[in-house]
Design a protein around this motif. Structure first.
Motif, PDB file in Angstrom:
ATOM      1  N   ALA A  80     108.177  71.595  26.292  1.00  0.00           N
ATOM      2  CA  ALA A  80     109.367  70.883  26.781  1.00  0.00           C
ATOM      3  C   ALA A  80     109.680  71.425  28.166  1.00  0.00           C
ATOM      4  O   ALA A  80     110.714  72.043  28.393  1.00  0.00           O
ATOM      5  N   THR A  81     108.761  71.165  29.092  1.00  0.00           N
ATOM      6  CA  THR A  81     108.824  71.833  30.402  1.00  0.00           C
ATOM      7  C   THR A  81     109.535  70.999  31.466  1.00  0.00           C
ATOM      8  O   THR A  81     109.453  71.301  32.651  1.00  0.00           O
ATOM      9  N   ASN A  82     110.231  69.926  31.046  1.00  0.00           N
ATOM     10  CA  ASN A  82     111.100  69.151  31.937  1.00  0.00           C
ATOM     11  C   ASN A  82     110.356  68.707  33.202  1.00  0.00           C
ATOM     12  O   ASN A  82     109.248  68.192  33.122  1.00  0.00           O
ATOM     13  N   ARG A 132     133.061  63.733  35.699  1.00  0.00           N
ATOM     14  CA  ARG A 132     133.613  64.389  34.508  1.00  0.00           C
ATOM     15  C   ARG A 132     134.772  65.276  34.931  1.00  0.00           C
ATOM     16  O   ARG A 132     134.790  65.784  36.055  1.00  0.00           O
ATOM     17  N   GLY A 187     119.095  69.688  41.355  1.00  0.00           N
ATOM     18  CA  GLY A 187     117.948  70.114  40.567  1.00  0.00           C
ATOM     19  C   GLY A 187     117.023  68.931  40.356  1.00  0.00           C
ATOM     20  O   GLY A 187     117.395  67.786  40.636  1.00  0.00           O
ATOM     21  N   TYR A 190     128.272  59.842  38.701  1.00  0.00           N
ATOM     22  CA  TYR A 190     128.801  60.190  37.381  1.00  0.00           C
ATOM     23  C   TYR A 190     129.913  61.220  37.581  1.00  0.00           C
ATOM     24  O   TYR A 190     129.840  62.060  38.477  1.00  0.00           O
ATOM     25  N   PHE A 199     109.021  70.475  35.515  1.00  0.00           N
ATOM     26  CA  PHE A 199     107.968  71.398  35.983  1.00  0.00           C
ATOM     27  C   PHE A 199     106.610  70.865  35.540  1.00  0.00           C
ATOM     28  O   PHE A 199     106.513  70.161  34.543  1.00  0.00           O
ATOM     29  N   THR A 216     117.611  65.442  24.639  1.00  0.00           N
ATOM     30  CA  THR A 216     116.559  66.438  24.403  1.00  0.00           C
ATOM     31  C   THR A 216     116.625  66.977  22.965  1.00  0.00           C
ATOM     32  O   THR A 216     115.614  67.430  22.431  1.00  0.00           O
ATOM     33  N   LEU A 249     101.757  71.868  31.167  1.00  0.00           N
ATOM     34  CA  LEU A 249     100.568  72.692  30.935  1.00  0.00           C
ATOM     35  C   LEU A 249      99.388  71.812  30.519  1.00  0.00           C
ATOM     36  O   LEU A 249      98.240  72.236  30.592  1.00  0.00           O
ATOM     37  N   GLY A 253     116.971  62.437  33.873  1.00  0.00           N
ATOM     38  CA  GLY A 253     118.349  62.781  34.223  1.00  0.00           C
ATOM     39  C   GLY A 253     119.350  62.482  33.136  1.00  0.00           C
ATOM     40  O   GLY A 253     120.555  62.573  33.361  1.00  0.00           O
ATOM     41  N   LEU A 254     118.883  62.106  31.944  1.00  0.00           N
ATOM     42  CA  LEU A 254     119.801  61.811  30.834  1.00  0.00           C
ATOM     43  C   LEU A 254     119.374  62.611  29.613  1.00  0.00           C
ATOM     44  O   LEU A 254     119.203  62.080  28.522  1.00  0.00           O
ATOM     45  N   GLY A 255     119.210  63.930  29.810  1.00  0.00           N
ATOM     46  CA  GLY A 255     118.607  64.716  28.741  1.00  0.00           C
ATOM     47  C   GLY A 255     119.538  65.630  27.965  1.00  0.00           C
ATOM     48  O   GLY A 255     119.108  66.240  26.987  1.00  0.00           O
ATOM     49  N   VAL A 256     120.816  65.721  28.361  1.00  0.00           N
ATOM     50  CA  VAL A 256     121.675  66.706  27.690  1.00  0.00           C
ATOM     51  C   VAL A 256     121.752  66.408  26.195  1.00  0.00           C
ATOM     52  O   VAL A 256     121.569  67.293  25.368  1.00  0.00           O
ATOM     53  N   ILE A 275     114.918  66.243  38.259  1.00  0.00           N
ATOM     54  CA  ILE A 275     114.928  65.563  36.962  1.00  0.00           C
ATOM     55  C   ILE A 275     113.553  64.944  36.712  1.00  0.00           C
ATOM     56  O   ILE A 275     112.871  64.506  37.632  1.00  0.00           O
ATOM     57  N   ASP A 320     118.455  65.438  42.084  1.00  0.00           N
ATOM     58  CA  ASP A 320     119.777  64.843  41.879  1.00  0.00           C
ATOM     59  C   ASP A 320     120.811  65.929  42.196  1.00  0.00           C
ATOM     60  O   ASP A 320     120.557  67.106  41.937  1.00  0.00           O
TER      61      ASP A 320
HETATM   62  C1  LIG Z   1     122.133  67.795  39.076  1.00  0.00           C
HETATM   63  C2  LIG Z   1     121.769  67.322  37.702  1.00  0.00           C
HETATM   64  C3  LIG Z   1     122.690  66.586  36.967  1.00  0.00           C
HETATM   65  C4  LIG Z   1     122.406  66.153  35.692  1.00  0.00           C
HETATM   66  N1  LIG Z   1     123.348  65.441  34.994  1.00  0.00           N
HETATM   67  C5  LIG Z   1     123.096  65.038  33.725  1.00  0.00           C
HETATM   68  C6  LIG Z   1     124.084  64.339  32.975  1.00  0.00           C
HETATM   69  O1  LIG Z   1     125.204  64.064  33.450  1.00  0.00           O
HETATM   70  N2  LIG Z   1     123.779  63.957  31.703  1.00  0.00           N
HETATM   71  C7  LIG Z   1     122.566  64.216  31.143  1.00  0.00           C
HETATM   72  O2  LIG Z   1     122.336  63.863  29.984  1.00  0.00           O
HETATM   73  N3  LIG Z   1     121.619  64.893  31.835  1.00  0.00           N
HETATM   74  C8  LIG Z   1     121.848  65.306  33.101  1.00  0.00           C
HETATM   75  N4  LIG Z   1     120.871  65.970  33.814  1.00  0.00           N
HETATM   76  C9  LIG Z   1     119.554  66.159  33.186  1.00  0.00           C
HETATM   77  C10 LIG Z   1     119.569  67.241  32.153  1.00  0.00           C
HETATM   78  O3  LIG Z   1     120.091  68.421  32.737  1.00  0.00           O
HETATM   79  C11 LIG Z   1     118.116  67.461  31.691  1.00  0.00           C
HETATM   80  O4  LIG Z   1     117.555  66.220  31.242  1.00  0.00           O
HETATM   81  C12 LIG Z   1     118.036  68.443  30.549  1.00  0.00           C
HETATM   82  O5  LIG Z   1     118.719  69.634  30.874  1.00  0.00           O
HETATM   83  C13 LIG Z   1     116.570  68.755  30.296  1.00  0.00           C
HETATM   84  O6  LIG Z   1     116.483  69.685  29.241  1.00  0.00           O
HETATM   85  P1  LIG Z   1     115.076  70.250  28.862  1.00  0.00           P
HETATM   86  O7  LIG Z   1     115.275  71.117  27.665  1.00  0.00           O
HETATM   87  O8  LIG Z   1     114.079  69.114  28.767  1.00  0.00           O
HETATM   88  O9  LIG Z   1     114.621  71.096  30.147  1.00  0.00           O
HETATM   89  P2  LIG Z   1     115.178  72.489  30.740  1.00  0.00           P
HETATM   90  O10 LIG Z   1     116.525  72.806  30.216  1.00  0.00           O
HETATM   91  O11 LIG Z   1     114.960  72.440  32.227  1.00  0.00           O
HETATM   92  O12 LIG Z   1     114.174  73.501  30.088  1.00  0.00           O
HETATM   93  C14 LIG Z   1     112.805  73.545  30.479  1.00  0.00           C
HETATM   94  C15 LIG Z   1     112.423  75.003  30.451  1.00  0.00           C
HETATM   95  O13 LIG Z   1     111.016  75.101  30.531  1.00  0.00           O
HETATM   96  C16 LIG Z   1     110.705  76.232  31.340  1.00  0.00           C
HETATM   97  N5  LIG Z   1     109.344  76.043  31.837  1.00  0.00           N
HETATM   98  C17 LIG Z   1     108.836  75.010  32.555  1.00  0.00           C
HETATM   99  N6  LIG Z   1     107.512  75.193  32.792  1.00  0.00           N
HETATM  100  C18 LIG Z   1     107.167  76.364  32.193  1.00  0.00           C
HETATM  101  C19 LIG Z   1     105.962  77.083  32.073  1.00  0.00           C
HETATM  102  N7  LIG Z   1     104.815  76.636  32.605  1.00  0.00           N
HETATM  103  N8  LIG Z   1     105.979  78.261  31.409  1.00  0.00           N
HETATM  104  C20 LIG Z   1     107.120  78.723  30.847  1.00  0.00           C
HETATM  105  N9  LIG Z   1     108.318  78.090  30.928  1.00  0.00           N
HETATM  106  C21 LIG Z   1     108.327  76.916  31.584  1.00  0.00           C
HETATM  107  C22 LIG Z   1     111.760  76.206  32.443  1.00  0.00           C
HETATM  108  O14 LIG Z   1     111.887  77.471  33.047  1.00  0.00           O
HETATM  109  C23 LIG Z   1     112.994  75.814  31.623  1.00  0.00           C
HETATM  110  O15 LIG Z   1     113.670  76.931  31.125  1.00  0.00           O
HETATM  111  C24 LIG Z   1     121.140  66.436  35.108  1.00  0.00           C
HETATM  112  C25 LIG Z   1     120.199  67.171  35.834  1.00  0.00           C
HETATM  113  C26 LIG Z   1     120.509  67.604  37.120  1.00  0.00           C
HETATM  114  C27 LIG Z   1     119.473  68.395  37.870  1.00  0.00           C
END
Ligand SMILES: Cc1cc2nc3c(=O)[nH]c(=O)nc-3n(C[C@H](O)[C@H](O)[C@H](O)COP(=O)(O)OP(=O)(O)OC[C@H]3O[C@@H](n4cnc5c(N)ncnc54)[C@H](O)[C@@H]3O)c2cc1C
Length: 238
Positions: free
Chosen positions: A17-19, A72, A130, A70, A21, A164, A24, A158-161, A132, A37
């Protein structure tokens, strides 16, 4: 095997779940691009300032444009104001220095005071951005590799809160090899179209951003490029 500062972790099933990044699993890299964004946060509003904008029930909201904001209210009555100006860097670079973009912060601040003229003079205490994980259908997709022992979820765009959590549950079903209501969903079984390689990728994303901005200026009228994307099931209309 994952090496961490605390030691090694060994597992025979893995949820990736590497978002935004780089994945792998190389073939997954074609499916997402990191799009930046940005958001601002104000200082806490006084009771009078809050009353002046008539925001009584603390709802979150966004506007209905293609390039939308958006908004809040935090528990300590700050306004979070984000969105509108998204940015793709050539070849999908994810760098810490991209997290700050003064031009975008200035645009967001201008839009903020146009929306809330009563709050003129309010200060922004935080500004950040950050990457997305944008995919062509703007909603999460899933995959398994290594004979079902590795599951992957990304593309939340960008809609992952909230989403996910659903993504994690899908991955657990996939890793357990279970046929569930979740794993039968079309969005789980089908993947989005991949992005083309550079420089076509960069040109396509710029054309889409430009077209969306034009549509917003023309009462939402979509040009030929956006209509073609709609027909192919790409973007928010997918
Ligand atoms: C400015 C901004 C505003 C946003 N607003 C909203 C909103 O209003 N509503 C909403 O729903 N979503 C919003 N989002 C999106 C939301 O934040 C993300 O979709 C969500 O946090 C993603 O969660 P995740 O668990 O997939 O990834 P993350 O929380 O990013 O976790 C991924 C993790 O994987 C780790 N990782 C990556 N690659 C590797 C690797 N090779 N080895 C080891 N670790 C690795 C990273 O370090 C990280 O800790 C916003 C994002 C941004 C940037």
């Amino acid at each position: 095997m994952v090496r961490t500062p605390y030691g090694r972790v060994l597992a025979n099933r893995v949820a990736l779940a590497t978002n935004a990044f780089p994945s792998l699993v190389k073939r997954h890299r074609l499916y997402t691009v990191p799009v930046y964004d940005y958001a601002l946060m104000t200082e806490p509003l006084t009771d009078e300032q809050l009353a002046s904008i008539g925001w009584r029930n603390r709802q979150g909201f966004s506007d209905a444009a293609n390039q939308f904001h958006y908004v809040r209210l935090s528990t300590d009555n700050r306004i979070l104001w984000g969105g509108y100006d998204t940015l793709y860097h050539y070849r999908g670079r994810v760098r810490a220095e991209h997290d700050q973009r003064p031009e975008t912060f200035a645009t967001l601040a201008r839009h903020f005071f146009r929306t809330f003229p009563q709050l003129e003079g309010l200060r922004f205490t935080h500004a950040w951005g950050g990457a997305i994980d944008t995919c062509t259908r703007f909603s999460a997709f899933f995959d398994t590799t290594h004979r079902g022992r590795v599951a992957f979820a990304a593309g939340f765009t960008g809609l992952g809160v909230g989403a996910t959590r659903f993504g994690a549950e899908v991955m657990l079903d996939l890793l357990a090899g279970e046929r569930t209501e979740r794993t039968q969903l079309e969005m789980v079984r089908r993947k989005p179209l991949p992005f083309p390689p550079e420089p076509v990728r960069w040109a396509g994303i710029q054309a889409t951003r430009w077209s969306l901005a034009r549509a917003d200026e023309n009462s939402g009228r979509r040009n030929l490029w956006l209509k073609t994307l709609d027909r192919l099931g790409l973007g928010f209309g997918s």
